[in-house]
Design a protein around this motif. Structure first.
Motif, mmCIF file in Angstrom:
data_model
loop_
_atom_site.group_PDB
_atom_site.id
_atom_site.type_symbol
_atom_site.label_atom_id
_atom_site.label_comp_id
_atom_site.label_asym_id
_atom_site.label_seq_id
_atom_site.Cartn_x
_atom_site.Cartn_y
_atom_site.Cartn_z
ATOM 1 N N TRP A 1 -7.369 3.055 -2.440
ATOM 2 C CA TRP A 1 -7.051 1.634 -2.429
ATOM 3 C C TRP A 1 -7.075 1.089 -0.990
ATOM 4 C CZ3 TRP A 1 -3.597 -2.069 -0.812
ATOM 5 C CH2 TRP A 1 -3.615 -3.250 -1.539
ATOM 6 N N GLY A 2 -6.498 1.835 -0.099
ATOM 7 C CA GLY A 2 -6.500 1.439 1.319
ATOM 8 C C GLY A 2 -7.905 1.380 1.863
ATOM 9 N N THR B 1 1.098 10.630 -10.429
ATOM 10 C CA THR B 1 0.429 11.927 -10.314
ATOM 11 C C THR B 1 1.388 13.029 -10.772
ATOM 12 O OG1 THR B 1 -0.802 11.107 -8.440
ATOM 13 C CG2 THR B 1 -0.768 13.472 -8.731
ATOM 14 N N GLU C 1 -5.712 8.010 -5.445
ATOM 15 C CA GLU C 1 -5.703 6.576 -5.693
ATOM 16 C C GLU C 1 -5.173 5.753 -4.533
ATOM 17 O OE1 GLU C 1 -6.570 4.162 -8.032
ATOM 18 O OE2 GLU C 1 -7.945 5.799 -8.369
ATOM 19 N N GLY C 2 -4.040 6.178 -3.971
ATOM 20 C CA GLY C 2 -3.414 5.425 -2.886
ATOM 21 C C GLY C 2 -4.353 5.251 -1.717
ATOM 22 N N LYS D 1 -8.402 12.832 -8.734
ATOM 23 C CA LYS D 1 -8.731 11.420 -8.536
ATOM 24 C C LYS D 1 -7.491 10.579 -8.496
ATOM 25 C CE LYS D 1 -13.411 11.262 -10.382
ATOM 26 N NZ LYS D 1 -14.281 10.723 -11.418
ATOM 27 N N LEU D 2 -6.566 10.951 -9.388
ATOM 28 C CA LEU D 2 -5.329 10.177 -9.435
ATOM 29 C C LEU D 2 -4.563 10.283 -8.128
ATOM 30 C CD1 LEU D 2 -3.467 8.469 -11.122
ATOM 31 C CD2 LEU D 2 -2.323 10.562 -11.824
ATOM 32 N N MET D 3 -4.554 11.472 -7.549
ATOM 33 C CA MET D 3 -3.816 11.659 -6.312
ATOM 34 C C MET D 3 -4.451 10.902 -5.173
ATOM 35 S SD MET D 3 -2.599 15.606 -6.414
ATOM 36 C CE MET D 3 -1.616 15.416 -4.969
ATOM 37 N N MET E 1 -9.622 -1.609 0.587
ATOM 38 C CA MET E 1 -9.167 -2.832 1.267
ATOM 39 C C MET E 1 -9.847 -2.969 2.623
ATOM 40 S SD MET E 1 -5.286 -4.065 2.013
ATOM 41 C CE MET E 1 -5.111 -3.043 3.432
ATOM 42 N N VAL F 1 -21.815 -47.577 29.941
ATOM 43 C CA VAL F 1 -21.808 -48.897 30.576
ATOM 44 C C VAL F 1 -21.142 -48.790 31.944
ATOM 45 C CG1 VAL F 1 -20.997 -51.277 30.368
ATOM 46 C CG2 VAL F 1 -21.732 -50.023 28.340
ATOM 47 N N MET G 1 -6.639 13.209 -17.881
ATOM 48 C CA MET G 1 -6.864 12.437 -16.627
ATOM 49 C C MET G 1 -7.215 13.365 -15.461
ATOM 50 S SD MET G 1 -4.235 9.914 -14.732
ATOM 51 C CE MET G 1 -4.088 8.857 -16.155
ATOM 52 N N GLU H 1 -6.752 14.792 -12.224
ATOM 53 C CA GLU H 1 -5.559 14.819 -11.363
ATOM 54 C C GLU H 1 -5.919 14.522 -9.915
ATOM 55 O OE1 GLU H 1 -2.976 18.123 -12.163
ATOM 56 O OE2 GLU H 1 -2.563 18.311 -10.052
ATOM 57 N N GLU I 1 -18.383 -61.123 16.124
ATOM 58 C CA GLU I 1 -18.059 -59.896 16.853
ATOM 59 C C GLU I 1 -17.173 -60.179 18.057
ATOM 60 O OE1 GLU I 1 -19.109 -56.933 15.888
ATOM 61 O OE2 GLU I 1 -18.357 -55.739 17.571
ATOM 62 N N GLN J 1 0.844 -1.201 0.000
ATOM 63 C CA GLN J 1 0.000 0.000 0.000
ATOM 64 C C GLN J 1 0.877 1.248 0.000
ATOM 65 O OE1 GLN J 1 -2.554 0.356 3.327
ATOM 66 N NE2 GLN J 1 -3.808 1.966 2.414
ATOM 67 N N HIS K 1 1.134 3.842 -2.920
ATOM 68 C CA HIS K 1 0.882 5.261 -2.731
ATOM 69 C C HIS K 1 2.014 6.082 -3.358
ATOM 70 C CE1 HIS K 1 -1.072 8.661 -1.001
ATOM 71 N NE2 HIS K 1 -0.002 9.024 -0.321
#
Lengths: 686, 392
Positions: B13-14, A304, B9-10, B5-7, B17, B92, B1, B3, B315, A293, A297
């Motif tokens: 992701w966490g 970025t 990303e990290g 949203k890209l920043m 998870m 028994v 792209m 920017e 038996e 992670q 990052h």
């Protein structure tokens, strides 16, 4: 964004794969560990079982030895008096702690002697008893089923030996076995158990004595019996517990040694290993994920930064990147490469900008029209020249369809071929209507425009205003046409006048009977005719500057008077498309006329054997000189003939005409008379 | 792209998870709850059945036989009785043929959740335990008890065996009518006093009623001694022509051997108590010719009996004794009732057995009277060539 998402999923997939591999590895390791431990356990316990069984077999062997020894008491009465039998048996019991009682049964089936001493048992019949009858039936040793001794409530077994007529029966206690089993297990895992069962699985030894006393059977005994000496560990269930078992069967009696280890204890050990391994795996996985992670990052930040730099570059800022790569060596190298690339792009863009400015300056300053259209034919740019030409400011021209400025409707646009994608470049002429309604003729040189992706984005045309030039040409052409008509008329009239002269000479020929005069008139008429023929051919041609001399020669021979030669005279023409100007054609025509006339007059008197023929040739030699040759196959010319003198008028004329051409003429014989004219023509071949 | 949203990303992701782990955790919890609920609802309620009998000591053959037959019927082997009772557990216990121990074992079973007990012990051992069981709501069914235990009303008790007095009377008729023995001596081991007395009383009543004379009555206690000393002389002095021995197999074998040793030939009459395998194995020729009665068909004449014998030998590796047969039949009855879903409530179970009424035992039909006593035939035997031979 989609690229970034894909990257995240990709990296998450790697983490997941890593986790799966780690877990799979753990499971495989556990499986291997479990199998190895079980195998080791089995081997160890099999060894224990072997040890125990060896001891038991040794015990039963000792018993056999002792009982065999007892048989001698009855087989050798001379050595062992009957009266002392009880004493001997008592000694044996004393000597062998495993002997509870020992009896000698006589031939009548009654007890003969017993130890420990029990007078009540002397004489007791044992006939019909299972053990006694079995011993007798065997004729040798026999081991009874195990039982619980009523004396001490301990497991016991009866051993019998049939010695001749007597039978020895011994009750053996197995109490020693418990101590022996305990000694075997001393120091080992307290969970290990050693059990002993008879052939039916009834317990003979068990750590819990009451289970033996209650004659309990070993659980899952059938399974054990089938798995004796198996290489793999036996797993049996006993109540709510299960055991790993190593089993071994004794040879005689057919008892079973069992070494058991509780499965739950085994599992507990394994569980600790499992938990340790799983814990380690989990920690590794978490650390791995956190590491990923963190790295992700950093990678994302690096990307970025790329995005930010890309936007900056797209704005035309080609400054160097700063602190790029987040400490990743590879990314830093990418940063270095990007810096190099950005510098190169900056330099190239500067060059392009300069070049573009240069082109723009050219376009802005040249006295040529420049225009750019998009794919729809809409004007995107016009240069100042075109602005001036159309007499409208650029802002009023740009955005309109180019067809709006075309004269004669919009059916044909010079840019259509390019915008249709059919050709990369073309040259077209078109007329445009400028402010005030005047038409201007533009010769366009058009090239296509491509966008960054190589797709057609429009066309650019550079136009030359040829209006004045076209109009001047049209005027000149008109003037030339008028002159042509005039010249043609002049030639026609000259020819007609020469025809008139020829006609007058013909009339004169009719009025004279003097052959010399007549001959002179005919010759003069012929010579004038040859000149008229030149003018006739000139005014019939498209070009008044020169004429095809072969055609002239062929026409000339057609106008000559017919001969009465038999066979008839034949002309042969060998020309290499020889053209002559008017000033050259007239003397050449006169020379040709004179030469042919001479051949007709003199060459064929008498008529040659072969068919009379005059061959006329014309060519331009390699040195650029024009050569005309008139050759006949007649009798040839007399001696001392040359062009400069002599008595022949025709030759004189030809010599003079050759001089006029600044050429040379030669007369000679070569199978006939040959006249060869050589001069430098101003035109030459076609 | 984008920017921004890209920043993000990290951290996205966490977050993703963490969210994934939360969902996984909740899913796992839900799955566990669901699995536990399903298992709890599907798992059969355990049925605890107790067996009590003398597994050690001289009476052990009675208890061991009953236990083995009982276990074989309730097991999963080829000799298992029809019907399946899921979740059944067997407990028994050994009562050492002692009333106090027997009582203690019943209390232990009660504490362990057993409300159904097979009492494969002697009548003597049951004297304390049986009344206690009746008072404490335990259902008791016995393959061995043949006497009337004082102080109980049979409300929660049933027996597979025939009442002991019937054995006594049958032996009396056999001795008098079939063997013509007019002077029979009686040796009785008072270690099982109630049973002995019931047999002896039944025998005496019937025998004297038929004109027979009890030539001698010799009670003894096998724990303190044996009546072998001077026995032959006593029998001789009383002109006894028959001997009824009411004792365990060990005692019977010893007495018979003592008589054989002394050369005394006398007809032995035996109740079911000593009719175990070790009587044949240890008695030898001394017990040859002895006449016995039993509620069990020891010659295995029926098809079911033959199969039972074969299964039992496979038996346990030995011939089944009468207690093994009765123990097996007890399990058959119990298993038939439980497999119908009668439940383990003692009163309901007893009523269910009575409602079923007739059961196919391995030696013939078993019917229960309303008082819980089995109504069945008594078989007659003579020991011949080391086996029980039918003389019906």
């Amino acid at each position: 964004m989609s690229k970034a998402t894909t990257l995240t999923r990709y990296l998450a997939g790697i983490v997941a794969l890593f986790a799966v591999l780690l877990l799979s590895g753990s499971v495989f390791s556990l499986w291997t560990l479990n199998a190895t431990i079980q195998k080791s356990f089995t081997e160890l316990n099999s060894l224990s079982a072997l040890l125990v069984s060896s001891r038991l077999e040794q015990f039963f062997s000792d018993v056999r030895g002792s009982i065999s020894h007892a048989s001698r008491l009855v087989e050798k009465p001379e050595l062992y008096p009957r009266a002392q039998l009880a004493t001997y048996l008592a000694d044996m019991v004393h000597e062998h702690v495993f002997l509870d009682t020992i009896e000698i049964v006589g031939p009548d089936g009654r007890v003969l002697a017993v130890s420990p001493s029990d007078s009540g048992r002397i004489g007791i019949p044992r006939t019909g008893e299972k053990v006694y009858e079995a011993v007798k039936a065997s004729g040798d040793f026999h081991w009874s089923d195990s039982y619980i001794s009523l004396q001490d409530n301990q497991p016991a077994i009866t051993c019998g030996f049939h010695a001749g007529s007597h039978t020895i029966l011994a009750n053996l206690n197995l109490s020693w076995f418990g101590e022996f089993a305990a000694s075997i297990l001393a120091g080992s895992d307290q969970n290990v158990e050693i059990r002993l069962t008879d052939s039916n699985g009834v317990l003979i030894h068990h750590p819990e004595l009451d289970r033996v006393q209650r004659r309990e059977r070993q659980a899952d005994f059938t399974h054990i019996r089938e798995g004796v000496d198996a290489a793999h560990p036996l797993l049996i269930a006993e109540g709510d517990r299960s055991y790993l078992v190593a089993a071994r069967k004794l040879r005689e009696p057919a008892w079973y040694i069992l070494v058991l280890y509780p499965r739950d204890t085994f599992n507990a050990s394994l569980r600790w290993s499992l938990l340790s391994l799983l814990g380690l795996s989990l920690v590794s996985m978490i650390v791995g994920i956190m590491s990923w992670q963190f790295r992700l990052h950093r990678i994302t930040r690096a990307f970025t930064a790329i995005s930010i730099e890309a936007k900056r570059i797209s704005r035309g800022d080609y400054g160097q990147l700063e602190s790029f790569g987040e400490g990743f060596y590879k990314f830093e190298r990418i940063g270095d490469s990007l810096n190099t690339m950005v510098s190169a792009i900056g330099v190239r863009e500067s060059m392009l900008r300069d070049r573009e400015q240069g082109f723009r300056d050219i376009l802005e300053s040249i006295e040529l029209a420049a225009i750019t259209l998009d794919n729809d034919g809409i004007i995107k740019y016009v240069n100042p020249y075109l602005e001036r030409l159309i007499d409208l400011p650029s802002r009023e021209i740009v955005g309109k369809s180019f067809k709006a400025y075309l004269c004669g409707g919009s059916d044909h646009c010079p840019f259509e071929l390019i915008l249709g994608g059919d050709s990369p470049s073309t040259m077209e002429r078109s007329s445009i209507r400028i402010q005030g309604g005047e038409e201007r003729i533009i010769d366009w040189s058009i090239v296509r425009n491509l966008d960054a992706s190589g797709m057609l984005s429009g066309a650019t045309g550079i136009g030359h205003d040829t209006t004045e030039m076209v109009r001047a040409r049209e005027s000149v052409e008109k003037s030339l046409h008028e002159k042509d008509i005039l010249l043609r008329e002049v030639h026609h009239r000259v020819k007609n006048n020469l025809q008139v002269i020829t006609s007058l000479l013909s009339l004169q020929q009719a009025d004279t009977e003097n052959q010399m005069v007549l001959g002179a008139l005919v010759d003069a008429s012929s010579r004038i005719q040859s000149i008229a023929l030149v003018h006739e051919l000139l005014y019939d041609s498209d070009d008044f500057g020169d004429l095809d001399f072969r055609k002239y020669a062929e026409s000339l021979t057609g106008h000559l008077p017919a001969t009465q030669l038999e066979p008839p005279l034949r002309y042969k023409f060998n020309f290499d498309q020889l053209r002559l100007s008017l000033t050259e054609a007239v003397p050449c025509g006169l020379i040709l006329n004179e030469a042919i006339t001479n051949s007709i007059k003199h060459a064929f008197q008498p008529v040659p054997d072969s068919a009379p023929c005059i061959e006329i040739s014309g060519s331009v030699r390699e040195d650029g000189m024009t050569r005309i040759e008139i050759r006949d196959n007649g009798c040839g010319m007399g001696e001392s003939i040359d062009a400069a003198g002599g008595s022949h008028l025709g030759l004189t004329i030809m010599g003079g005409l050759a001089d006029q051409l600044h050429g040379s003429i030669r007369f000679y014989n070569d199978g006939g008379a040959v006249v060869e004219l050589v001069f430098r023509s101003s035109i030459g071949t076609l | 792209m984008n920017e921004g949203k890209l920043m993000a990303e990290g951290s996205d992701w966490g977050e993703a998870m963490k969210q994934g782990i939360r969902i996984l955790s909740k899913g796992l919890q839900l799955w566990l709850i669901l699995a536990i609920t399903i298992l709890a609802s599907c798992a059969p309620k355990p049925v605890h059945i107790g067996f009590v009998g003398p597994l050690t000591g001289s009476s052990a053959p009675i208890g061991l036989g009953g236990r083995n037959g009982f276990l074989m019927a309730l097991g999963d082997g080829p000799g298992a009785a029809p019907g399946k009772v899921p979740g059944m557990t067997l407990v028994v216990k050994d009562d050492h043929n002692e009333p106090e121990t027997c009582l203690e074992t019943l209390k232990e079973l009660k504490a362990e959740g057993c409300s159904i007990v097979i009492l494969g012990t002697t009548s003597r051992a049951a004297t304390l335990a049986l009344p206690w069981a009746m008072k404490n709501d335990m259902f008791v069914i016995s393959p061995t008890i043949s006497t009337t235990v004082p102080g109980i009303d049979n409300s929660l008790f049933m027996r597979i065996n025939v009442r002991s007095s019937s054995y006594g009377s049958t032996l009396a008729r056999l001795a008098m009518d079939r063997y013509g023995k007019g002077r029979v001596a009686v040796l009785s081991d008072m270690v099982n006093a109630d049973y002995v007395q019931s047999i002896v009383e039944g025998f005496t009543t019937a025998y004297t009623g038929l004109g027979g004379i009890i030539s001698f009555s010799g009670p003894f206690n096998s724990r303190t001694g044996r009546p072998t000393d001077g026995l032959q002389q006593t029998l001789l002095d009383n002109q006894s022509d028959g001997l009824l021995i009411v004792a365990a197999s060990t005692e019977v074998a010893l007495i018979a051997k003592e008589l054989e040793k002394g050369g005394t030939k006398i007809q032995l009459f035996l109740p079911p108590w000593p009719l175990t395998l070790d009587l044949l194995e240890n008695g030898g020729t001394a017990v040859e010719g002895a006449v016995a009665v039993s509620a069990a068909d020891l010659s295995f004449r029926t098809q079911a009996g033959k199969k039972f014998k074969a299964d039992y030998m496979q038996e346990y590796g030995e011939t089944p004794s009468f207690t093994a047969m009765l123990g097996y039949e007890t399990s058959q009855v119990l298993r038939s009732a439980l497999s119908t879903g009668a439940g383990t409530q003692p009163q309901q179970l007893r009523e269910k057995i009575l409602q079923i009424g007739a059961f196919d035992g391995i030696q013939g039909p078993i019917r229960f009277a309303p008082d819980g006593n089995a109504e069945r035939d008594i078989f007659l035997y003579k020991i011949k060539n080391g086996t029980f031979e039918s003389i019906d």
